[in-house]
Design an enzyme around this catalytic site. Structure first.
Site, PDB file in Angstrom:
ATOM      1  N   PRO A 197       0.829  -1.207   0.000  1.00 25.67           N
ATOM      2  CA  PRO A 197       0.000   0.000   0.000  1.00 25.67           C
ATOM      3  C   PRO A 197       0.865   1.260   0.000  1.00 25.67           C
ATOM      4  O   PRO A 197       1.786   1.384   0.799  1.00 25.67           O
ATOM      5  CB  PRO A 197      -0.796  -0.127   1.300  1.00 25.67           C
ATOM      6  CG  PRO A 197      -0.788  -1.589   1.628  1.00 25.67           C
ATOM      7  CD  PRO A 197       0.541  -2.085   1.131  1.00 25.67           C
ATOM      8  N   GLU A 198       0.575   2.174  -0.933  1.00 28.70           N
ATOM      9  CA  GLU A 198       1.300   3.431  -1.007  1.00 28.70           C
ATOM     10  C   GLU A 198       0.399   4.553  -0.491  1.00 28.70           C
ATOM     11  O   GLU A 198      -0.676   4.294   0.053  1.00 28.70           O
ATOM     12  CB  GLU A 198       1.781   3.664  -2.441  1.00 28.70           C
ATOM     13  CG  GLU A 198       2.764   2.571  -2.902  1.00 28.70           C
ATOM     14  CD  GLU A 198       3.358   2.830  -4.275  1.00 28.70           C
ATOM     15  OE1 GLU A 198       3.241   3.964  -4.776  1.00 28.70           O
ATOM     16  OE2 GLU A 198       3.940   1.895  -4.850  1.00 28.70           O
ATOM     17  N   LYS A 215       2.984   7.266   4.900  1.00 28.33           N
ATOM     18  CA  LYS A 215       2.193   6.039   4.815  1.00 28.33           C
ATOM     19  C   LYS A 215       1.811   5.510   6.194  1.00 28.33           C
ATOM     20  O   LYS A 215       1.439   4.345   6.330  1.00 28.33           O
ATOM     21  CB  LYS A 215       2.951   4.986   4.009  1.00 28.33           C
ATOM     22  CG  LYS A 215       3.138   5.374   2.549  1.00 28.33           C
ATOM     23  CD  LYS A 215       3.563   4.227   1.669  1.00 28.33           C
ATOM     24  CE  LYS A 215       4.979   3.801   1.940  1.00 28.33           C
ATOM     25  NZ  LYS A 215       5.421   2.724   1.009  1.00 28.33           N
ATOM     26  N   ARG A 238      14.382  -2.003  -7.499  1.00 24.18           N
ATOM     27  CA  ARG A 238      12.990  -2.042  -7.949  1.00 24.18           C
ATOM     28  C   ARG A 238      12.925  -2.042  -9.468  1.00 24.18           C
ATOM     29  O   ARG A 238      13.714  -1.380 -10.137  1.00 24.18           O
ATOM     30  CB  ARG A 238      12.205  -0.834  -7.412  1.00 24.18           C
ATOM     31  CG  ARG A 238      12.038  -0.844  -5.895  1.00 24.18           C
ATOM     32  CD  ARG A 238      11.281   0.386  -5.458  1.00 24.18           C
ATOM     33  NE  ARG A 238      11.119   0.442  -4.019  1.00 24.18           N
ATOM     34  CZ  ARG A 238      10.110  -0.096  -3.360  1.00 24.18           C
ATOM     35  NH1 ARG A 238       9.176  -0.752  -4.025  1.00 24.18           N
ATOM     36  NH2 ARG A 238      10.029   0.009  -2.046  1.00 24.18           N
TER      37      ARG A 238
END
EC number: 3.2.2.23
Length: 270
Positions: free
Chosen positions: A2-3, A58, A260
């Site tokens: 979740p961002e 976050k 990434r």
């Protein structure tokens, strides 16, 4: 993972049902998260009224009359509202029971999330050195330009640095760079002020659009009402390596940046 849009979606979903409500009990079935859940969380939170639910980067901040519960969803966590007494399934580690007859249930299969208690949350070590929120006036292209001077790292990990700006995770960094026409591999210090002004605008636009769509559900994310997000339908490049660019038809390429995967269009992004 979740961002920022997913966490903000969760906040908006749970806040109306938590604010003003009194906690009757906290049930912790498994304390083993990224950091152990405090053993006295039930004692600290039970009986208190929840004043507000905020977000910083976050992290979700559930502010009680005395103290704040700091929650992070980790890689696969979610917070959702369920009816009091609903039996817990596997990986459902925490219930915050409310006098209203609802409870806030925390689920985290991979247990990389967090639930911590603080009397001074904004000075907590996890929040103290965070950069500005991207959807506020404290963040703009001039900040990106000034902080990037002399930086040799690629621009994508630069804008994902929480000391530069919070909440620009992999999905939204990828999409914002595409929208701004900037190759994610470019050296951060070599990008002009004009292009950073454009990039900041696109970061704000992409994040705001994702929040409006309820976030991006690729695998685990659901909002506070148990519903998925829909922004994945709007993605131009993230997760589309080897597929044609939606704008020009060129095959999208992949590169590894900061551990990434990054997808970009070699024609649209320079």
């Amino acid at each position: 993972m979740p961002e920022l849009p997913e966490v903000e979606t969760t906040r908006r979903g749970i806040a109306p049902h938590l604010e003003g409500q009194r906690v009757s009990r906290v049930v912790v079935r498994d304390r083993r998260l990224r950091w152990p859940i405090p053993e006295d969380l039930d004692v600290r939170l039970s009986g208190q009224r929840i004043l507000s639910v905020e977000r910083r980067a976050k992290y979700l901040l559930i502010n009680a009359e005395v103290g704040t519960l700091i929650s992070h969803l980790g890689m696969s966590g979610n917070l959702r509202l369920v009816q009091l007494g609903l039996p817990a399934a596997k990986h459902e580690h925490v219930d915050i029971e409310l006098e209203s007859g609802l409870m806030l249930r925390y689920t985290d299969p991979r247990r990389f999330g967090a639930m911590l208690w603080s009397l001074d949350p904004l000075n907590h070590e996890l929040l103290l050195r965070l950069g500005p929120e991207p959807l506020t006036d404290l963040f703009d292209g001039e900040r990106l330009f000034q902080l990037s001077r002399g930086r040799t790292m690629a621009v994508k990990p630069f804008i994902m640095d929480n000391a530069v700006v919070v909440g620009v995770g992999n999905i939204y960094a990828t999409e914002a760079l595409f929208a701004a026409g900037i190759d994610p591999r470019r050296e951060a210090g070599g990008i002009s002020r004009t292009r950073y002004l454009k990039l900041a605008i696109e970061i704000k636009r992409v994040l705001a659009a994702a929040i409006e769509q309820g976030g991006t559900t690729l695998r685990d994310f659901i909002g506070g009402d148990g519903q998925p997000g829909y922004f994945q339908q709007e993605l131009f490049v993230y997760g589309r390596g080897g597929m044609p660019c939606k704008l020009c038809g060129t095959t999208l390429r992949e590169a590894k940046l900061g551990q990434r995967a990054s997808v970009y269009c070699p024609r649209c992004q320079r």
